[in-house]
Design a protein around this motif. Structure first.
Motif, PDB file in Angstrom:
ATOM      1  N   ASN A 133      42.974  35.057  26.594  1.00 52.13           N
ATOM      2  CA  ASN A 133      43.831  36.328  26.770  1.00 52.13           C
ATOM      3  C   ASN A 133      43.364  37.321  28.058  1.00 52.13           C
ATOM      4  N   HIS A 134      42.713  36.685  29.137  1.00 51.49           N
ATOM      5  CA  HIS A 134      42.283  37.415  30.294  1.00 51.49           C
ATOM      6  C   HIS A 134      43.547  37.194  31.167  1.00 51.49           C
ATOM      7  N   VAL A 135      43.474  37.770  32.108  1.00 55.97           N
ATOM      8  CA  VAL A 135      44.179  37.631  33.378  1.00 55.97           C
ATOM      9  C   VAL A 135      43.784  36.172  34.203  1.00 55.97           C
ATOM     10  N   PHE A 194      47.355  44.157  40.617  1.00 53.80           N
ATOM     11  CA  PHE A 194      46.335  43.099  40.473  1.00 53.80           C
ATOM     12  C   PHE A 194      44.963  43.876  40.934  1.00 53.80           C
ATOM     13  N   ASN A 195      44.751  44.534  41.854  1.00 52.03           N
ATOM     14  CA  ASN A 195      43.398  45.210  42.175  1.00 52.03           C
ATOM     15  C   ASN A 195      42.846  46.370  41.219  1.00 52.03           C
ATOM     16  N   ALA A 196      43.757  46.661  40.112  1.00 47.91           N
ATOM     17  CA  ALA A 196      43.397  47.893  39.435  1.00 47.91           C
ATOM     18  C   ALA A 196      42.505  47.382  38.168  1.00 47.91           C
ATOM     19  N   SER A 197      41.297  47.787  37.992  1.00 49.86           N
ATOM     20  CA  SER A 197      40.318  47.206  37.121  1.00 49.86           C
ATOM     21  C   SER A 197      40.866  47.395  35.342  1.00 49.86           C
ATOM     22  N   THR A 243      39.643  41.062  43.385  1.00 57.51           N
ATOM     23  CA  THR A 243      39.407  41.018  44.978  1.00 57.51           C
ATOM     24  C   THR A 243      40.986  40.242  45.318  1.00 57.51           C
ATOM     25  N   ALA A 244      41.043  40.283  46.682  1.00 56.72           N
ATOM     26  CA  ALA A 244      42.378  39.726  47.213  1.00 56.72           C
ATOM     27  C   ALA A 244      42.081  38.427  47.247  1.00 56.72           C
ATOM     28  N   ASP A 245      40.973  37.738  47.326  1.00 58.61           N
ATOM     29  CA  ASP A 245      40.834  36.359  47.168  1.00 58.61           C
ATOM     30  C   ASP A 245      41.147  35.782  45.824  1.00 58.61           C
TER      31      ASP A 245
END
Length: 172
Positions: A99-101, A134-137, A147-149
């Motif tokens: 249940n993680h991204v 996506f980059n929001a913790s 990260t972008a990667d």
């Protein structure tokens, strides 16, 4: 007054290069008014109306997808009003990566598969967003990180899956 930015107007193919984005929240879908998309169309603006496709509510059993009839009705009504549905494909699913991204190859493949199913279901008349912020913790608990990667590892196979399922679809 709203701030906005104009970039590369030379590439525009229509006289009005401005667009809009509206976010329809799931809890109000059944009562949603089409006044906003109709106003967008009447003003001659390009417009997207955001509808969230939450992976965990679409795929309750691995490989089996169920579409919310309220979202389907809203997407059809938005199109009829002259705007475009902006389908936000997002988040996580308890069936994958604890249940993680998604960050493992299996979870990324499953995310891409649900994106392909969405693109097949809603077609090229909709636009698609691969994840949101996506980059929001605060919303991303991926083992890979923000990260972008890490995003690129999710974006590329998902975008390819969307384009295979709905050639001509726009991925944002």
């Amino acid at each position: 007054d709203i701030p906005f930015t104009v970039t590369n107007t030379a590439a525009a193919t229509q006289s009005n290069v401005f667009g809009t984005n509206m976010h329809v929240l799931p809890q109000i879908l059944s009562n949603y008014s089409l006044a906003e998309p109709k106003a967008v169309a009447a003003a001659g603006l390009g417009g997207d109306v955001r509808l969230d496709l939450d992976w965990s509510t679409i795929e309750l059993t691995a490989g089996v997808y169920t579409w919310d009839p309220n979202v389907d009705a809203a997407a059809a009504a938005i199109t009829a009003a002259g705007a475009r549905p902006l389908m936000l494909l997002g988040y996580k699913n308890p069936l994958y990566d604890s249940n993680h991204v998604p960050s493992t190859s299996a979870a990324i493949a499953a995310f891409a598969a649900v994106a392909a199913a969405a693109a097949q279901h809603y077609g090229s008349g909709a636009d698609y967003v691969v994840f949101n912020e996506f980059n929001a913790s605060s919303g991303n608990n991926s083992a890979c990180g923000t990260t972008a990667d890490c995003y690129y590892a999710l974006l590329v196979p998902t975008s390819n899956a969307i384009h295979t399922a709905a050639p001509g679809a726009r991925v944002v």
